[in-house]
Design a protein around this motif. Structure first.
Motif, PDB file in Angstrom:
ATOM      1  N   TYR A  22       8.470   4.985  39.271  1.00 51.59           N
ATOM      2  CA  TYR A  22       9.718   4.731  38.637  1.00 51.59           C
ATOM      3  C   TYR A  22       9.940   3.653  38.413  1.00 51.59           C
ATOM      4  O   TYR A  22       9.915   2.684  39.679  1.00 51.59           O
TER       5      TYR A  22
ATOM      6  N   TYR B 157      13.365   1.132  37.752  1.00 51.46           N
ATOM      7  CA  TYR B 157      14.815   0.799  37.751  1.00 51.46           C
ATOM      8  C   TYR B 157      15.246  -0.570  37.202  1.00 51.46           C
ATOM      9  O   TYR B 157      14.583  -1.416  37.404  1.00 51.46           O
TER      10      TYR B 157
ATOM     11  N   GLN C  51      18.507  -3.343  37.997  1.00 48.33           N
ATOM     12  CA  GLN C  51      19.833  -3.524  38.704  1.00 48.33           C
ATOM     13  C   GLN C  51      20.222  -4.864  38.410  1.00 48.33           C
ATOM     14  O   GLN C  51      20.115  -6.074  38.448  1.00 48.33           O
TER      15      GLN C  51
ATOM     16  N   GLN D 245      26.071  -4.181  40.230  1.00 50.32           N
ATOM     17  CA  GLN D 245      25.879  -2.827  39.512  1.00 50.32           C
ATOM     18  C   GLN D 245      24.786  -2.157  40.425  1.00 50.32           C
ATOM     19  O   GLN D 245      23.889  -2.549  41.201  1.00 50.32           O
ATOM     20  N   GLY D 246      25.035  -0.719  40.266  1.00 53.22           N
ATOM     21  CA  GLY D 246      23.642   0.260  41.101  1.00 53.22           C
ATOM     22  C   GLY D 246      22.757   0.280  40.099  1.00 53.22           C
ATOM     23  O   GLY D 246      22.512  -0.606  38.779  1.00 53.22           O
ATOM     24  N   LEU D 247      21.748   0.894  40.378  1.00 58.33           N
ATOM     25  CA  LEU D 247      20.666   1.034  39.636  1.00 58.33           C
ATOM     26  C   LEU D 247      20.498   1.838  38.425  1.00 58.33           C
ATOM     27  O   LEU D 247      20.977   3.166  38.528  1.00 58.33           O
TER      28      LEU D 247
ATOM     29  N   PHE E  94      18.302   4.229  35.789  1.00 60.52           N
ATOM     30  CA  PHE E  94      16.898   4.517  35.789  1.00 60.52           C
ATOM     31  C   PHE E  94      16.212   4.059  34.219  1.00 60.52           C
ATOM     32  O   PHE E  94      17.008   4.124  33.243  1.00 60.52           O
TER      33      PHE E  94
ATOM     34  N   LEU F 148      13.367  -3.182  39.607  1.00 59.13           N
ATOM     35  CA  LEU F 148      12.918  -2.361  40.927  1.00 59.13           C
ATOM     36  C   LEU F 148      12.049  -1.301  40.715  1.00 59.13           C
ATOM     37  O   LEU F 148      12.213  -0.391  39.671  1.00 59.13           O
TER      38      LEU F 148
ATOM     39  N   GLN G 235      12.015   8.522  47.602  1.00 63.06           N
ATOM     40  CA  GLN G 235      11.334   7.264  46.459  1.00 63.06           C
ATOM     41  C   GLN G 235      11.197   6.109  47.634  1.00 63.06           C
ATOM     42  O   GLN G 235      12.344   5.758  48.164  1.00 63.06           O
ATOM     43  N   TYR G 236      10.302   5.429  47.446  1.00 68.59           N
ATOM     44  CA  TYR G 236      10.090   4.120  48.357  1.00 68.59           C
ATOM     45  C   TYR G 236      10.137   3.196  47.235  1.00 68.59           C
ATOM     46  O   TYR G 236       9.204   2.972  46.577  1.00 68.59           O
ATOM     47  N   PHE G 237      10.981   2.113  47.883  1.00 70.13           N
ATOM     48  CA  PHE G 237      11.019   0.863  46.759  1.00 70.13           C
ATOM     49  C   PHE G 237      10.214  -0.405  47.127  1.00 70.13           C
ATOM     50  O   PHE G 237      10.401  -0.590  48.181  1.00 70.13           O
ATOM     51  N   GLY G 238      10.050  -1.102  46.039  1.00 73.88           N
ATOM     52  CA  GLY G 238       9.557  -2.455  46.331  1.00 73.88           C
ATOM     53  C   GLY G 238      10.734  -3.361  46.202  1.00 73.88           C
ATOM     54  O   GLY G 238      11.793  -3.052  46.296  1.00 73.88           O
ATOM     55  N   ALA G 239      10.497  -4.512  46.398  1.00 75.61           N
ATOM     56  CA  ALA G 239      11.297  -5.804  46.827  1.00 75.61           C
ATOM     57  C   ALA G 239      11.976  -6.130  45.411  1.00 75.61           C
ATOM     58  O   ALA G 239      13.031  -6.748  45.576  1.00 75.61           O
TER      59      ALA G 239
END
Lengths: 117, 115
Positions: free
Chosen positions: B33, B35, B37, B41-43, B45, B91, B104-108
């Motif tokens: 995925y 995203y 940001q 604000q929020g993320l 999609f 992201l 879901q695992y996110f990158g930095a």
């Protein structure tokens, strides 16, 4: 349509006092709900998730959240704040598996938690 | 094992230039995925890849945005003719499979600044 509202953009607590971060959701079906934490310059880390099992969900670092269907809420709590808890917290909802697009995370706008010494 | 890796971590570009952002998902994760940001604000999609299925591009904000994924590995997000409103943190996340119950695992993230 699904949505999530985080009621406070900023929360300040003193170290050692309880934390409450509020989240309300809107969903046509039984949702999956998550809380993520984002420390500065780091990726999002999952704190906990609710996926229709027990309504009280325990996560990492002493955090927990309770799913209340009647109130459409999923508030995040911790009995005693630590300085390292200072970060931004995101509440996330996804639709149930009964609808298309169930993979899409819908994020709240975030709550920045400040912990005072 | 390694988490989701994104590069570069920071990118400064001039308005009108093209940029390419890279994401290396967790090995074995079939879903990926992207995203966006924006500050405060929020993320949002952007796009979703699941195995060999056609990607869901419904979140891409304009035709200047595109993304590719090779098999179940690396993905690149390309923004053409960047505009100042494209400035944001981008992201990437991956999950073992698609579906609401998969974490879901996110990158930095990649922080993009368009001057």
């Amino acid at each position: 349509a699904q949505s999530v509202t985080q009621l406070d953009s900023h929360v300040s607590v003193s170290e050692g006092t309880p934390v409450l971060l509020r989240c309300n959701y809107s969903s046509s079906y039984s949702p999956s709900l998550f809380w993520y934490v984002q420390h500065p310059n780091k990726g999002l880390q999952l704190l906990l998730k609710y996926t229709s099992a027990a309504t009280l969900v325990k996560g990492i670092n002493g955090f927990e959240a309770e799913f209340k269907k009647s109130e459409t809420s999923f508030h995040l709590t911790k009995p005693s704040a630590h300085m390292s808890d200072a970060a931004e917290y995101f509440c996330v909802v996804t639709p149930s598996d009964y609808t298309s697009g169930t993979y899409k995370y819908i994020f709240g706008t975030g709550t920045r938690l400040k912990v005072l010494a | 094992g390694a988490g989701v890796s994104q590069s570069p971590s920071n990118k400064v570009t001039e308005k009108g230039k093209d940029v390419e952002l890279r994401c290396d998902p967790i090995s074995g994760h079939t879903a990926l995925y992207w995203y966006r940001q924006r500050l405060g604000q929020g993320l949002e999609f952007l796009i979703y890849f699941q195995g060999n299925s056609a990607p869901d591009k419904s979140g891409l904000p304009s035709d200047r945005f595109s993304a590719e994924r090779t098999g179940e590995s690396v993905s690149t997000l390309t923004i053409q003719r960047t505009q100042q409103e494209d400035s944001a943190v981008y992201l990437c996340a991956s999950s073992l499979e698609g579906g609401a119950k998969n974490i879901q695992y996110f990158g930095a993230g990649t922080r993009l600044s368009v001057l």
